[in-house]
Scaffold this motif. Structure first.
Motif, mmCIF file in Angstrom:
data_model
loop_
_atom_site.group_PDB
_atom_site.id
_atom_site.type_symbol
_atom_site.label_atom_id
_atom_site.label_comp_id
_atom_site.label_asym_id
_atom_site.label_seq_id
_atom_site.Cartn_x
_atom_site.Cartn_y
_atom_site.Cartn_z
ATOM 1 N N SER B 8 32.262 -22.841 14.597
ATOM 2 C CA SER B 8 32.055 -22.006 13.416
ATOM 3 C C SER B 8 33.099 -20.893 13.366
ATOM 4 N N GLY B 9 33.679 -20.706 12.190
ATOM 5 C CA GLY B 9 34.626 -19.615 12.004
ATOM 6 C C GLY B 9 36.041 -19.906 12.465
ATOM 7 N N ASP B 11 39.932 -21.119 12.672
ATOM 8 C CA ASP B 11 41.014 -21.017 11.691
ATOM 9 C C ASP B 11 41.383 -22.433 11.232
ATOM 10 N N VAL B 31 35.586 -25.561 1.456
ATOM 11 C CA VAL B 31 35.405 -25.497 2.913
ATOM 12 C C VAL B 31 34.725 -26.758 3.448
ATOM 13 N N ALA B 69 28.465 -23.133 -0.808
ATOM 14 C CA ALA B 69 29.502 -22.092 -0.685
ATOM 15 C C ALA B 69 30.457 -22.176 -1.877
ATOM 16 N N CYS B 145 27.637 -25.756 5.754
ATOM 17 C CA CYS B 145 28.362 -24.491 5.645
ATOM 18 C C CYS B 145 27.784 -23.639 4.526
ATOM 19 N N SER B 147 28.405 -20.647 4.041
ATOM 20 C CA SER B 147 29.466 -19.783 3.521
ATOM 21 C C SER B 147 30.811 -20.333 3.995
ATOM 22 N N ASP B 148 31.899 -19.669 3.571
ATOM 23 C CA ASP B 148 33.240 -20.133 3.947
ATOM 24 C C ASP B 148 33.580 -19.862 5.410
ATOM 25 N N THR B 149 32.760 -19.082 6.070
ATOM 26 C CA THR B 149 33.138 -18.653 7.428
ATOM 27 C C THR B 149 32.126 -19.032 8.494
ATOM 28 N N VAL B 150 30.977 -19.541 8.080
ATOM 29 C CA VAL B 150 29.931 -19.886 9.044
ATOM 30 C C VAL B 150 29.523 -21.325 8.822
ATOM 31 N N TRP B 151 29.555 -22.121 9.892
ATOM 32 C CA TRP B 151 29.188 -23.530 9.696
ATOM 33 C C TRP B 151 28.783 -24.212 10.989
#
Lengths: 358, 165
Positions: B8-9, B11, B31, B69, B145, B147-151
């Motif tokens: 998660s998160g 790059d 995402v 998301a 996911c 959100s775009d940053t947590v999955w």
């Protein structure tokens, strides 16, 4: 392989709330398509009345209504451990995206609870073929041996989210849509819910088999060779009794590209001699409900010995000589194929056959 | 069966340059599709004849949140100018289509939404998918996911023999 039958159907549509009423509306060419005012531009759609409804989710309300009707017709107790549920929808409660948990999973759990289903529901969200994909999923659950009955329910309500999206893609027509017609210029959106109870118990209509295939070409444009639709049809052809094939009920959204793609797929599958019809000129594109609703109407038509007319069609506007039914035609056929296509390059086909117990 | 995952998160641009690098369409994806694309690259990179068109491989994608998301991004664009580039990703199955296009998989592609990662339910659905006589292997992915940053992003490459034994 275990045979799968349809033991009950239920519908909620703007043109009728029983399969019989809807069939009569289609036969008479009676649609609920009308122009709705909106900013920045109006849209033509077939929408359900909200009159008298004040619950939290109209989407879940119509899904439950349609499923209850199918369950009642099947005489099914939905609470048993061997009764499954599959929900077909694309956008579910998306109109509440700013305020609610709009997860399709949460919606499916609430719908299952209202129906009294105790097994874990599954949501099939495979773009515009969701309804067919959900029926195929229901068949697979029965054939796995884990279930005796599966309630497959599809529903879609329209919202600014969906309307503006299709407007941004320039996919909507401002007129009543004209599937396969030379003057077709886009699709209309529609609202409906439709449900089938699938069962291993013998009944009149059998769902023989179905397939889902990808074009592997483009996420929002149909294949120029009809690849996925052709491959889905090819999977079914060995199972089809050609002399009994009454018609192919196509997707027929009335966009330039979809209808041309389907014509090419039908040609490649050797089905140009089979009558073809499309029902979007009555219902619009009901998205997650379309595969189930259009299959139910097609069963009704076959029972009545007819190929239903394609509302909005008058002059062939695709490159292959597809036998689109402009008017109602008699048929002695006892089988039909339902065809759908959608974004993500997905295509689905399902073969229905009449001949079980009445 | 082969399994890969993406923390998660992570790059995703850096991971793309590491495992693919030759598919600029990646940067247009949402995402969910980015994760599915990268997971599949990691699964099949060393397969021989990898880009030969094939109909015998299915892509089966599972999640709880679907494409929510990206749905939020599209909803935000509606206030100003509804974005067709965002709208086309407002479907949970687009990720399966992106994987099919990249790898020339003309078999079944399906997207399912479950209440949670439920091993028993998920693998029952995968086994059922092999009822399609054509399907000999499948890319199976759990990509959730919110959100775009947590999955959560896991994928498996499974064969008919492994699934039905």
């Amino acid at each position: 392989m275990t045979k799968v039958f349809c033991t009950g159907c239920g519908v909620v549509t703007p043109v009728g709330n029983t399969p019989e009423a809807v069939f009569l509306a289609v036969r008479a060419g009676r649609s609920a398509l009308q122009l709705y005012p909106a900013q920045p531009e109006p849209y033509m759609a077939s929408l359900l009345s909200r009159e008298g409804f004040n619950g939290p989710s109209f989407f879940e309300h119509i899904a439950v209504e349609a499923a209850r009707k199918a369950v009642a017709q099947a005489g099914l107790d939905p609470s048993g451990p061997r009764v499954g549920m599959v929900l077909s929808t694309i956008k579910g409660n998306v109109e509440q995206i700013d305020s609610e948990d709009v997860s399709l999973a949460a919606a499916a759990i609430r719908i299952a609870a209202k129906l009294g289903v105790t097994s874990k529901p599954v949501v099939v969200s495979n773009a515009c073929i969701s309804g067919l994909a959900a029926l195929i999923q229901g068949m697979r659950m029965l054939r796995s041996g884990a279930y005796d009955h599966v309630i497959v329910v599809g529903a879609e309500v329209q919202s600014r989210f969906i309307v503006t999206g299709f407007q941004s893609l320039k996919a909507l027509s401002l007129q009543a849509c004209k599937p396969f017609d030379a003057a077709r210029d886009g699709l209309n959106l529609g609202e409906a819910a439709a449900a089938m109870v699938l069962s291993t118990q013998n009944s009149l209509w059998e769902l023989v088999d179905g397939a889902v295939r990808n074009d592997a070409n483009h996420i929002s444009g149909p294949s120029r060779t009809g690849e996925g639709s052709y491959n889905a049809l090819k999977y079914l052809l060995p199972l089809v009794n050609r002399e009994q094939l009454a018609f192919v009920n196509v997707h027929g959204t009335a966009t330039r590209y979809n209808d041309e793609m389907e014509a090419i797929a039908l040609d490649r599958a050797g089905l140009l001699d089979v009558p073809v019809n499309a029902l979007k000129g009555i219902f619009g594109h009901t998205m997650g409900a379309a595969g189930i609703l259009e299959s139910i109407v097609s069963m009704q038509a076959c029972d009545a010995g007819m190929v239903l007319p394609t509302q909005g069609f008058s002059e062939l506007g695709v490159s292959r000589p597809v036998r689109v039914s402009a008017q109602e035609m008699p048929t002695n056929g006892t089988e039909f194929i339902k065809l759908l296509s959608g974004f993500g390059g997905v295509n689905g086909a399902l073969l229905f056959r009449k001949g079980g117990a009445r | 069966m082969k399994h890969v995952s993406i923390p998660s998160g992570a790059d995703l641009g850096a991971l793309y340059r590491q495992v693919a690098g030759d598919y600029p369409k990646f940067f247009k994806m949402d995402v969910l599709s980015k994760l599915g694309f990268l997971l599949t690259e990691m699964l099949v990179a060393d397969e021989t004849d990898r880009f030969q068109p094939r109909e015998d491989r299915a892509v089966l994608v599972f999640s709880r949140e679907g494409c929510v998301a990206n749905d939020r991004h599209y909803a935000a664009s509606m206030a100003d100018f509804p974005s067709p580039a965002l709208f086309v990703y407002t479907l949970p199955n687009i990720v399966a289509g992106e994987i099919a296009i990249r790898n020339k998989y003309a078999g079944e592609t399906s997207a399912y939404v479950l209440e949670k990662y439920d091993e028993e339910q998920l693998w029952a659905l995968v086994r059922e998918a092999f009822q399609d006589r054509c399907t000999q292997s499948a890319v199976v992915a759990w990509i959730d996911c919110p959100s775009d940053t947590v999955w959560q992003a896991d994928a498996w490459l499974v064969s008919r023999e492994e699934i039905l034994k």
